[in-house]
Design a protein around this motif. Structure first.
Motif, PDB file in Angstrom:
ATOM      1  N   GLY A  58       1.008  -1.146  -0.058  1.00 46.78           N
ATOM      2  CA  GLY A  58       0.145  -0.184  -0.037  1.00 46.78           C
ATOM      3  C   GLY A  58       1.011   1.234  -0.115  1.00 46.78           C
ATOM      4  O   GLY A  58       1.999   1.140   0.395  1.00 46.78           O
ATOM      5  N   LEU A  59       0.271   2.387  -0.293  1.00 50.54           N
ATOM      6  CA  LEU A  59       0.862   3.664  -0.581  1.00 50.54           C
ATOM      7  C   LEU A  59       0.075   4.639  -0.118  1.00 50.54           C
ATOM      8  O   LEU A  59      -1.106   4.787  -0.247  1.00 50.54           O
ATOM      9  CB  LEU A  59       1.490   3.755  -2.054  1.00 50.54           C
ATOM     10  CG  LEU A  59       2.257   5.462  -2.188  1.00 50.54           C
ATOM     11  CD1 LEU A  59       3.402   5.414  -1.625  1.00 50.54           C
ATOM     12  CD2 LEU A  59       2.279   5.560  -3.639  1.00 50.54           C
TER      13      LEU A  59
ATOM     14  N   ARG B 257      -3.326   4.147  -1.999  1.00 48.96           N
ATOM     15  CA  ARG B 257      -3.324   3.249  -3.035  1.00 48.96           C
ATOM     16  C   ARG B 257      -3.025   1.796  -2.533  1.00 48.96           C
ATOM     17  O   ARG B 257      -2.148   1.552  -1.690  1.00 48.96           O
ATOM     18  CB  ARG B 257      -2.123   3.744  -4.307  1.00 48.96           C
ATOM     19  CG  ARG B 257      -2.744   4.484  -5.143  1.00 48.96           C
ATOM     20  CD  ARG B 257      -1.524   5.254  -6.079  1.00 48.96           C
ATOM     21  NE  ARG B 257      -1.296   6.488  -5.014  1.00 48.96           N
ATOM     22  CZ  ARG B 257      -0.260   7.133  -5.320  1.00 48.96           C
ATOM     23  NH1 ARG B 257       0.341   6.968  -6.499  1.00 48.96           N
ATOM     24  NH2 ARG B 257      -0.079   8.119  -4.505  1.00 48.96           N
ATOM     25  N   VAL B 258      -3.593   1.060  -3.319  1.00 47.39           N
ATOM     26  CA  VAL B 258      -3.699  -0.651  -2.761  1.00 47.39           C
ATOM     27  C   VAL B 258      -2.913  -1.271  -4.017  1.00 47.39           C
ATOM     28  O   VAL B 258      -3.771  -1.607  -5.040  1.00 47.39           O
ATOM     29  CB  VAL B 258      -5.065  -1.059  -2.318  1.00 47.39           C
ATOM     30  CG1 VAL B 258      -4.823  -2.701  -2.115  1.00 47.39           C
ATOM     31  CG2 VAL B 258      -5.546  -0.263  -1.161  1.00 47.39           C
ATOM     32  N   HIS B 259      -1.760  -1.802  -3.806  1.00 47.00           N
ATOM     33  CA  HIS B 259      -1.306  -2.703  -4.707  1.00 47.00           C
ATOM     34  C   HIS B 259      -1.224  -1.943  -6.113  1.00 47.00           C
ATOM     35  O   HIS B 259      -1.720  -2.553  -7.169  1.00 47.00           O
ATOM     36  CB  HIS B 259      -1.757  -4.087  -4.844  1.00 47.00           C
ATOM     37  CG  HIS B 259      -0.805  -5.029  -5.352  1.00 47.00           C
ATOM     38  ND1 HIS B 259       0.302  -5.212  -5.017  1.00 47.00           N
ATOM     39  CD2 HIS B 259      -0.943  -5.841  -6.325  1.00 47.00           C
ATOM     40  CE1 HIS B 259       0.959  -6.047  -5.589  1.00 47.00           C
ATOM     41  NE2 HIS B 259       0.381  -6.638  -6.776  1.00 47.00           N
ATOM     42  N   GLY B 260      -0.889  -0.846  -5.987  1.00 44.40           N
ATOM     43  CA  GLY B 260      -0.812   0.194  -7.385  1.00 44.40           C
ATOM     44  C   GLY B 260      -1.822   1.025  -7.844  1.00 44.40           C
ATOM     45  O   GLY B 260      -1.961   1.549  -8.928  1.00 44.40           O
ATOM     46  N   LYS B 261      -3.084   0.444  -7.244  1.00 43.63           N
ATOM     47  CA  LYS B 261      -4.328   1.286  -7.631  1.00 43.63           C
ATOM     48  C   LYS B 261      -4.890   2.341  -6.797  1.00 43.63           C
ATOM     49  O   LYS B 261      -4.940   1.699  -5.499  1.00 43.63           O
ATOM     50  CB  LYS B 261      -5.447  -0.021  -8.248  1.00 43.63           C
ATOM     51  CG  LYS B 261      -4.973  -0.734  -9.297  1.00 43.63           C
ATOM     52  CD  LYS B 261      -6.088  -1.728  -9.710  1.00 43.63           C
ATOM     53  CE  LYS B 261      -5.506  -2.544 -10.939  1.00 43.63           C
ATOM     54  NZ  LYS B 261      -6.651  -3.838 -11.033  1.00 43.63           N
ATOM     55  N   LEU B 262      -5.805   2.859  -7.093  1.00 41.49           N
ATOM     56  CA  LEU B 262      -6.221   4.070  -6.298  1.00 41.49           C
ATOM     57  C   LEU B 262      -7.365   3.066  -5.386  1.00 41.49           C
ATOM     58  O   LEU B 262      -7.927   2.276  -5.837  1.00 41.49           O
ATOM     59  CB  LEU B 262      -6.945   5.170  -6.888  1.00 41.49           C
ATOM     60  CG  LEU B 262      -6.493   5.910  -8.164  1.00 41.49           C
ATOM     61  CD1 LEU B 262      -7.229   7.100  -8.277  1.00 41.49           C
ATOM     62  CD2 LEU B 262      -5.286   6.678  -7.320  1.00 41.49           C
ATOM     63  N   VAL B 263      -7.407   3.420  -4.155  1.00 41.39           N
ATOM     64  CA  VAL B 263      -8.153   2.673  -3.343  1.00 41.39           C
ATOM     65  C   VAL B 263      -9.491   2.891  -3.743  1.00 41.39           C
ATOM     66  O   VAL B 263     -10.186   3.854  -4.255  1.00 41.39           O
ATOM     67  CB  VAL B 263      -8.129   3.198  -1.878  1.00 41.39           C
ATOM     68  CG1 VAL B 263      -8.631   4.720  -1.526  1.00 41.39           C
ATOM     69  CG2 VAL B 263      -8.821   2.610  -0.864  1.00 41.39           C
TER      70      VAL B 263
END
Length: 524
Positions: free
Chosen positions: A101-102, A116-122
């Protein structure tokens, strides 16, 4: 203690079952809840009594069941470059096979950029699910600042997604930051400079000391080259925590690696070097399995909008526009130096806006080093409550010694176009159509406040674009002109949004600029 069940007639009734459950917040309501107590004075609770804030957020985490407990955290602090470094660390971790996550701030276009969850917007559903727990925890504690609510939301989203890794960018400082309620596996500190002096201290040493608060016992810590006073503060904290502070250099970046354009400025290459060094430390310790080739590919494919970003809109008659989020003196200084070196034979048109809490004269003095090559400077104000007034910016520029009156500037500009702005919250196609309606071939004009031979003001991004376009057209046969747009994250975001409304094809179909259409208006 749980109250004993009561009896109503012959039927047992548990007190929890008699409580009315609060209605579930939809996504827009969740976002409004996050920011419903935002304070733009710079003196809100977030900035006062940091020890009390720390204890309060710790209580919130306790109510949430310590969502940081199962996470391997990569923690990043600094004045400028945190977002770039965080994004690159996330990209390399994800490329290694880790579920990551970021968490970053602020956002450009969509609130969901922050988590972000694994490269995608939450997802919006994930925000709604997590917010039920966050609201309950905040209610139990009694108060939470917007950033505390946001941080709690991110951690719960990561926990719900069963992520193993999280890259956390500090919000402000480090020592008392909400993201510091963790024991990371590696820390990184980007360039430290003068910003948020009213909160972090009035010297670079004091500011660095606050950033250094993320350093933990036994946790490897890396940094980029620093000002002497900042370096001394970082080394002192590292010594107190019995760890070695390791400084990285651009040599960490593979010489054969062709970095994308946005990472080629020297300050950005240093951020890339810091990210590479941090990830290599994880590999060396066996925490991830990766190779340099995998990391290099991740870096080359990473994208971080509005960082030395080049677009070429038709609205500017084919001229290039550089958009950047540089928003304080050290960031503007680095950007201006890079611009001067990257476009040695070009002249410039500037679109500049800033936050009123920033040292605007210092920023303008840095910009003034470009004055012999500046054809026109357009002061703009974003829609953010903390945005400085455009006229005040232009008047401040008049007082800057670096803007020499003897410089050769275009004097033919006489008006700023003021057009009704298209609704950027519709779909890109609809926004483009709306833009066409309000941008006739013979636009209406309003006399501008012409403050001197260089500076003028514009009351919208569209007006600024049209003003820049006119100046580009005047110089087309004699000079190569680059339009520069920077000074504030919000100025960069609003310019991108305006360009996307006019020319959606300038951006990738998955660009965050198109996500903003489904978000409620945000203020921070």
């Amino acid at each position: 203690l749980v109250e004993a069940p009561r009896f109503r007639g012959s039927r047992q009734v548990h007190p929890f079952r008699t409580m009315k459950r609060k209605p579930r917040l939809d996504y827009a309501a969740c976002v409004r809840y996050i920011f419903n107590n935002a304070d733009f004075s710079g003196m809100g609770k977030r900035y006062q009594n940091p020890q009390d804030n720390w204890k309060r957020f710790d209580e919130i985490l306790q109510h949430l069941g310590r969502p940081t407990a199962g996470l391997k955290v990569v923690h990043i602090a600094g004045t400028n470059g945190k977002g770039t470094t965080s994004a690159l660390c996330e990209a390399m971790l994800r490329a290694s096979g880790a579920r990551v996550g970021l968490f970053t701030s602020p956002h450009l276009h969509s609130f969901r950029e922050r988590i972000r969850v694994h490269g995608k917007l939450v997802s919006k559903v994930a925000v709604e699910d997590a917010m039920e727990r966050v609201c309950a925890a905040v209610e139990a504690v009694g108060y939470a600042s917007p950033f505390e609510k946001l941080s709690a939301l991110a951690l719960v989203c990561f926990q719900d997604a069963k992520l193993e890794w999280a890259v956390l960018e500090t919000g402000l400082g480090g020592r008392w930051d909400t993201t510091n309620h963790c024991t990371p596996v590696v820390c990184g500190i980007t360039r430290v400079g003068m910003d948020h002096m009213n909160v972090l201290g009035d010297t670079i040493g004091k500011i660095a000391s606050e950033k250094a608060g993320i350093i933990k016992n036994g946790v490897p810590v890396f940094c980029v080259p620093q000002h002497n006073d900042a370096a001394a503060a970082l080394r002192s904290e590292a010594a107190d925590k019995h760890v070695e502070l390791l400084e990285c250099s651009r040599a960490e970046v593979d010489a054969a690696l062709q970095l994308p354009f946005w990472l080629q400025p020297p300050h950005q290459t240093l951020n890339a070097a810091l990210a590479i060094t941090m990830i290599r430390s994880l590999t060396t310790r066996g925490l991830i399995r990766s190779e340099d080739s995998i990391c290099n590919a991740a870096i080359c494919s990473a994208n971080w909008p509005a960082r030395f970003e080049i677009v070429q809109p038709q609205r500017l008659n084919g001229a290039r526009m550089l958009i950047d989020v540089a928003h304080n003196e050290p960031a503007v200084e680095a950007l201006v130096e890079t611009v001067a070196a990257s476009f040695p034979s070009c002249s410039f048109v500037l679109v500049f806006g800033a936050g009123k809490d920033k040292d605007i004269p210092a920023m303008l003095n840095k910009i003034g080093t470009l004055s012999p090559r500046l054809r026109l400077c357009i002061a703009i104000s974003s829609s953010h409550p903390k945005a400085a007034n455009a006229s005040e910016i232009a008047h401040a520029a008049q007082q800057c010694s670096s803007f020499s009156s003897s410089s050769s500037f275009s004097s033919s500009f006489a008006s700023v176009h003021t057009l009704e702005k298209p609704d950027l919250r519709t779909s890109p196609a609809a926004a483009s159509a709306a833009a066409a309606v309000v941008a006739p071939s013979a636009p209406r004009t309003l006399d501008a406040e012409r403050l001197d031979t260089c500076w003028c003001t514009a009351d919208s991004m569209l007006a600024a674009l049209d003003s820049a376009s006119g100046e580009v057209q005047l110089a087309r046969n004699s000079e190569d002109v680059v339009v520069l747009c920077f000074g504030s994250v919000f100025v960069a975001a609003e310019m991108r949004a305006q360009l996307a409304a006019l020319e959606p094809s300038l951006f990738s179909e998955i660009d965050w600029v198109f996500e903003a259409t489904a978000d409620p208006p945000l203020l921070m």
